[in-house]
Design a protein around this motif. Structure first.
Motif, PDB file in Angstrom:
ATOM      1  N   SER A 121       0.816  -1.313   0.011  1.00 47.29           N
ATOM      2  CA  SER A 121      -0.158  -0.115   0.093  1.00 47.29           C
ATOM      3  C   SER A 121       0.821   1.018  -0.106  1.00 47.29           C
ATOM      4  CB  SER A 121      -0.865  -0.199   1.232  1.00 47.29           C
ATOM      5  OG  SER A 121      -0.019   0.148   2.450  1.00 47.29           O
ATOM      6  N   ASP A 123       0.709   6.049   1.646  1.00 51.27           N
ATOM      7  CA  ASP A 123       0.437   6.537   2.466  1.00 51.27           C
ATOM      8  C   ASP A 123      -0.563   7.336   1.439  1.00 51.27           C
ATOM      9  OD1 ASP A 123       2.453   8.071   1.737  1.00 51.27           O
ATOM     10  OD2 ASP A 123       3.069   7.645   4.114  1.00 51.27           O
ATOM     11  N   GLU A 124      -0.820   8.369   2.154  1.00 49.36           N
ATOM     12  CA  GLU A 124      -1.673   9.843   1.875  1.00 49.36           C
ATOM     13  C   GLU A 124      -0.531  10.200   1.245  1.00 49.36           C
ATOM     14  OE1 GLU A 124      -5.681  11.069   3.076  1.00 49.36           O
ATOM     15  OE2 GLU A 124      -3.850  12.455   2.694  1.00 49.36           O
ATOM     16  N   ALA A 337      -6.858   6.112  -5.492  1.00 49.32           N
ATOM     17  CA  ALA A 337      -7.629   5.693  -4.980  1.00 49.32           C
ATOM     18  C   ALA A 337      -6.619   4.977  -3.980  1.00 49.32           C
ATOM     19  CB  ALA A 337      -8.361   4.618  -5.822  1.00 49.32           C
ATOM     20  N   TYR A 340      -6.135   7.851  -1.115  1.00 50.10           N
ATOM     21  CA  TYR A 340      -6.849   7.979  -0.251  1.00 50.10           C
ATOM     22  C   TYR A 340      -8.085   7.058  -0.012  1.00 50.10           C
ATOM     23  CZ  TYR A 340      -5.182  12.473  -2.076  1.00 50.10           C
ATOM     24  OH  TYR A 340      -4.301  12.991  -2.361  1.00 50.10           O
ATOM     25  N   GLN A 341      -8.585   7.495   1.090  1.00 51.89           N
ATOM     26  CA  GLN A 341     -10.502   6.548   1.162  1.00 51.89           C
ATOM     27  C   GLN A 341     -10.981   6.470  -0.011  1.00 51.89           C
ATOM     28  OE1 GLN A 341     -10.350   5.400   4.349  1.00 51.89           O
ATOM     29  NE2 GLN A 341      -9.762   6.295   5.365  1.00 51.89           N
ATOM     30  N   ASP A 342     -11.795   5.358  -0.178  1.00 54.08           N
ATOM     31  CA  ASP A 342     -12.751   5.332  -1.009  1.00 54.08           C
ATOM     32  C   ASP A 342     -13.349   6.601  -1.946  1.00 54.08           C
ATOM     33  OD1 ASP A 342     -12.156   2.560  -1.304  1.00 54.08           O
ATOM     34  OD2 ASP A 342     -13.854   1.945  -0.790  1.00 54.08           O
ATOM     35  N   ASN A 343     -14.225   7.327  -0.919  1.00 53.78           N
ATOM     36  CA  ASN A 343     -15.317   8.037  -1.171  1.00 53.78           C
ATOM     37  C   ASN A 343     -14.110   9.212  -1.513  1.00 53.78           C
ATOM     38  OD1 ASN A 343     -17.195   6.889  -1.351  1.00 53.78           O
ATOM     39  ND2 ASN A 343     -18.018   6.909   0.140  1.00 53.78           N
ATOM     40  N   ASP A 344     -13.480   9.858  -1.214  1.00 60.22           N
ATOM     41  CA  ASP A 344     -12.671  10.716  -1.247  1.00 60.22           C
ATOM     42  C   ASP A 344     -13.105  12.291  -2.194  1.00 60.22           C
ATOM     43  OD1 ASP A 344     -10.244  12.985  -1.301  1.00 60.22           O
ATOM     44  OD2 ASP A 344     -10.032  12.253   0.675  1.00 60.22           O
TER      45      ASP A 344
END
Ligand SMILES: Cc1ncc(COP(=O)(O)O)c(C=O)c1O
Length: 380
Positions: A121, A123-124, A337, A340-344
């Motif tokens: 993964s 990070d931001e 994607a 970030y979180q799913d709905n960002d």
């Protein structure tokens, strides 16, 4: 209206000196470098010289350079070639969630063949955590592929840290350096990189040519069959004009790397400062301190990627996004994607601007004004 090109991460215009260097190879030096006669030997000289230049640019040995048709083929050869050739040692591969599709889709193909793939993964800020790499390694891991610089955000990955972790592990370390090559100083030996992909058309060279660096002794199965070229790693008569053009492009970028880094950094600053001065609200995807100067990815709250890109084009600004328009719907960027979180909403309102040889301070500022005008219109 003049059109302003801010999409150098997609491709770059060919340098006139590159085109000039390619000319004789298309006409007078037309021999097949594998032929033993005079014509072939002349072509071979050109090929050898180009290979030496490529090797020098990353501190490798000339016999470690395999010419390919570009970055995609180099990535495919690195991943599939080493996986197939080293199955006896294990079947586990590690890569990251935000690689270019040339790596991601190849990893998915290897999964179909029965290999097991771990996707690290980010990070931001778009960076992997070396500790996650350490934890993911198993005695079965045969390959780790981590891109040097992300093509959508410009974020530079901790390549030295990853190489250090792998220094006492059997796994080969591959990096897709397509966006890093020509701007970042790369020393494959010092860093501990086993395989590296590069592409010509990102550095003002011709399209359809690239190379894979594969350290001496790496076990690599060819993807093509039919000839002895490229030390049997990549059979097929070499793209001579392309290779010679690529050589010239490499020599030109290596000669002024630091200067271009400074120039692009200035463009990036001027572009963002002008947007701010024009009253535009935006955020940066990724951290500028960890990014290459030639790429900046900006999110414009309250807008959408499709309307931004369409309007930019109408106003004469060429930029892009990682989103793909498929059958009328927008597929979000897999890179954002992963960050970030799913709905960002940043996943759906972000644009990549990339600077290069087409740019001047004037056209970068003019582009910022045009972008600002559109963002204001879309958010009013
Ligand atoms: C990071 C990265 N890898 C691979 C590629 C593919 O390179 P090529 O277009 O030479 O096949 C690109 C091109 O956009 C890229 O940006």
């Amino acid at each position: 209206m003049d059109h302003i090109y801010l999409d150098h991460a997609a491709t770059t215009p060919m340098d006139p000196q590159v085109a000039e260097a390619m000319q004789p190879v298309m006409t007078t030096v037309f021999g097949n470098p594998s032929s033993v006669h005079r014509f072939g030997r002349k072509a071979r000289q050109y090929l050898d010289e180009a290979r030496r230049s490529m090797a020098k640019s990353i501190q490798a040995d000339e016999k470690e350079i395999v010419f390919t048709s570009g970055g995609t083929e180099a990535d495919n050869l690195a991943l599939i070639g080493t996986s197939l050739a080293n199955q006896a040692k294990g079947n586990h591969i590690i890569t990251t969630a935000q690689e270019h599709h040339a790596v991601l889709d190849t990893a998915a193909y290897l999964e179909q063949l029965g290999f097991s793939v771990t996707y690290l993964s980010v990070d931001e800020t778009g960076r992997i955590n070396p500790d996650e790499l350490k934890a993911a390694l198993t005695p079965e891991t045969i390959l780790v592929s981590i891109m040097y610089v992300n093509n959508e955000t410009g974020v530079i990955q901790p390549i030295e840290a990853a190489a250090e972790i792998l220094s006492d592990h059997q796994a080969y370390f591959h990096t897709d350096a397509v966006q890093a090559f020509g701007l970042i100083d790369i020393d494959v030996n010092q860093t501990g990189i086993d395989l590296l992909s590069a592409s010509s058309h990102k550095i003002n060279g011709p399209k359809g040519v690239g190379f894979l660096y594969a350290a001496d002794g790496i076990k690599l199965e060819a993807r093509q069959h039919g000839g002895e070229q490229e030390r049997q790693h990549r059979p097929g008569t070499e793209n001579m004009a392309g290779v010679v053009g690529f050589q010239t492009a490499v020599e030109l970028v290596m000669a002024n790397k630091a200067e271009r880094r400074g120039k692009y950094s200035q463009f990036r600053e001027q572009f963002m400062e002008r947007l701010t001065a024009d009253g535009i609200t935006y955020t940066v995807n990724g951290k500028l301190d960890d990014s290459i100067a030639s790429i900046v990815n900006l999110s414009f709250p309250g807008t959408g990627v499709e309307s931004l890109l369409t309007n930019f084009d109408l106003e004469g600004v060429a930029a892009s996004s990682g989103s793909a328009c498929t059958a009328g719907s927008i597929e979000p960027s897999h890179v954002l994607a992963a960050m970030y979180q799913d709905n960002d909403e940043r996943i759906m309102n972000s644009i990549r601007f990339s600077f290069g040889s087409f740019n001047t301070t004037e056209n970068v500022i003019e582009a910022a004004d045009r972008v600002a005008k559109i963002v204001k219109r879309l958010t009013s």
